[in-house]
Design a protein around this motif. Sequence first.
Motif, PDB file in Angstrom:
ATOM      1  N   TYR A 233       0.835  -1.207   0.000  1.00 46.60           N
ATOM      2  CA  TYR A 233       0.000   0.000   0.000  1.00 46.60           C
ATOM      3  C   TYR A 233       0.869   1.256   0.000  1.00 46.60           C
ATOM      4  CZ  TYR A 233      -2.872   3.791   1.775  1.00 46.60           C
ATOM      5  OH  TYR A 233      -3.488   5.002   1.939  1.00 46.60           O
TER       6      TYR A 233
ATOM      7  N   ASN B 145      -6.932   3.385  -1.177  1.00 49.75           N
ATOM      8  CA  ASN B 145      -6.679   4.603  -0.410  1.00 49.75           C
ATOM      9  C   ASN B 145      -6.706   4.212   1.059  1.00 49.75           C
ATOM     10  OD1 ASN B 145      -9.434   4.503   0.446  1.00 49.75           O
ATOM     11  ND2 ASN B 145     -10.040   5.610  -1.407  1.00 49.75           N
ATOM     12  N   GLY B 146      -6.541   5.196   1.931  1.00 57.15           N
ATOM     13  CA  GLY B 146      -6.470   4.892   3.365  1.00 57.15           C
ATOM     14  C   GLY B 146      -7.693   4.168   3.875  1.00 57.15           C
ATOM     15  N   ALA B 147      -8.872   4.556   3.380  1.00 55.93           N
ATOM     16  CA  ALA B 147     -10.118   3.926   3.835  1.00 55.93           C
ATOM     17  C   ALA B 147     -10.187   2.472   3.375  1.00 55.93           C
ATOM     18  CB  ALA B 147     -11.321   4.712   3.306  1.00 55.93           C
ATOM     19  N   VAL B 148      -9.732   2.209   2.162  1.00 57.16           N
ATOM     20  CA  VAL B 148      -9.739   0.841   1.643  1.00 57.16           C
ATOM     21  C   VAL B 148      -8.810  -0.038   2.468  1.00 57.16           C
ATOM     22  CG1 VAL B 148      -9.122  -0.611  -0.325  1.00 57.16           C
ATOM     23  CG2 VAL B 148     -10.387   1.498  -0.701  1.00 57.16           C
TER      24      VAL B 148
ATOM     25  N   ALA C   2      -7.812   0.393   5.582  1.00 57.39           N
ATOM     26  CA  ALA C   2      -8.375   0.187   6.917  1.00 57.39           C
ATOM     27  C   ALA C   2      -9.507  -0.835   6.898  1.00 57.39           C
ATOM     28  CB  ALA C   2      -8.881   1.528   7.470  1.00 57.39           C
ATOM     29  N   ARG C   3     -10.261  -0.849   5.813  1.00 54.00           N
ATOM     30  CA  ARG C   3     -11.358  -1.812   5.687  1.00 54.00           C
ATOM     31  C   ARG C   3     -10.840  -3.205   5.367  1.00 54.00           C
ATOM     32  NH1 ARG C   3     -13.945   0.774   1.940  1.00 54.00           N
ATOM     33  NH2 ARG C   3     -13.264  -0.447   0.149  1.00 54.00           N
TER      34      ARG C   3
END
Length: 558
Positions: A25, A43-46, A48-49
């Motif tokens: 990442y 991205n950061g949200a992806v 984290a998920r």
Amino acid sequence: MDRDRSSGYIFLLSISFILVVCILYFARHLDDNTLTNWRWAFNGAVLARLLPFIALGTLLSFFLSKFSGFEKYPRLFLFFLAFVFVLPLWTAPEAILDVSRYFVEAKYLELHGTRYFLREWGNGIGVWTDMPVVPFFYGLIFKYLGENRLFIQLFNSLLFSFTVLLTYSIGKSLWDGEKGFYAGLLLMGIPYLPTQAPLMLVDIPTMFLFTLAIFTYIKAVESGAPFWTALSAAAIFLAIFAKYSSLLMLTVLPVISFALVKKNFRTVLYRSITVFVAAGFLSLALILAKYDVFAGQIELLRNFQMPGLKRWHESYLSTFFFQTHPFVSLSAVYAIYAAAAKMDKRFLAAGWFALLVFAFRLERIRYIVPLFPLFALMASYGLNELRNRQLKRFIAFSVAASSLAVLMGAYLPFLNKMSAVNIQNAGKYLDTLKCETVIVHTIPQAGSSGSTKVAIPILDLFTAKRLVSLQEFAAGPDGKSIEKLPLRFTWEFKLPAFYRDDNLASGLPAAVISSEKIKIPPAQIRGFLNSDKVLKEFTISSGSFRYKTFVTIFGKNC
């Protein structure tokens, strides 16, 4: 290996499976893949998920690694798992424009029959650099099952699952069932690969036919049975005429003959030559029947595609570390050392992958998709150097779990944000209208050098409505030559006659395909519409691609 050391290795590996995704990442700027690029998909949200699902998959892999029951029914397990990998991806759009050519070729067969297809392929049916086998199969599906993308997706998904089974069978034939089983699992450690399975392209069918050719060839050389000889010749013939690059890939077959030789050199040589003569006879018959077509295609490949390979490439780093789980690639590299130390000549069959990819500098992942089963066999060979079976199972299951997490958590959401999804959604919407015929019109691309007209057959794939085009198309972008354009085929593509209607009645809705939002219907079709109002808009875009397909429906329900 004692239990405490095994548990320690599993713990360290569990941490590494999470760290690998984090490292990739933060290094995603190095990925230059042209479809599922990590810069675009992550991205950061992806991240984290995604991480909790990778951790959960790793934990589940730990429990699965304690059981050996899967290996008692390897074919059933691998087939089911492969299909599960692909099934959720059926919701993704047709993201690659080449589908327009294959759809049109298949539709010709559907409308006019197999004789017409065989007679007019390359003449009345434009074929660019396509080979006939896969469009022929697609055409049979359209003719006998229906012109529905669902049947194509089922067909290709089954071929993907059968490819996993054939990979297992090849591994078992060359070495043993354990190497075959892990090869099947590790093939699913290439997350890019399942994204291609639901698409109406030729790569997955070619991979299946190539793998089938290898398996049947091994059987023919080992047994000499007429059945396997005939089946092997037929499989080689089909693989050759599935994709031009198949001929290069099939150079692995003589290598397999060498790998299978023990003391019976003359027997192996005789059986090998028998297969090649039979396959050559079939191939020569088709080449002579369509000599002018193939000669023209080869000229196009030599003057356009070959020079283009120097410009259109993706790095090996992208292919073997971002689009493939790094553990698979590292296992394949270690396998070369392990096989060399053992002087295992049977490894040459799998290791031929490395020679083809690196010696011929195949630097785009789509070009090497059919070869991935050999790569998985290499990786399995390396993995099986571990003596602890639980550790091997844990690594293989964790790789597959990580791949599935990336597919579902990153790739699929990204694919469903591409502008190609607008065509898919527009097709479904058109099917809700009571009108039987819909005018389709394209507007030139604003940010891409490609022609929008190839989107018309793709829209046709997603709707049961009859599409009619009234426009004349430009020969190329204003002021530019098409000779070196990456999307040159989009300009040379001729819209088939079945999209024309010189006696079209007025009072119809229209679907306008463009690269930008529009509010007014083009003047050329305004007199045929039942209303100038916007009925529905489809304008999703990821912003990652220059070629865009927005769809605006003008008119009213009939």
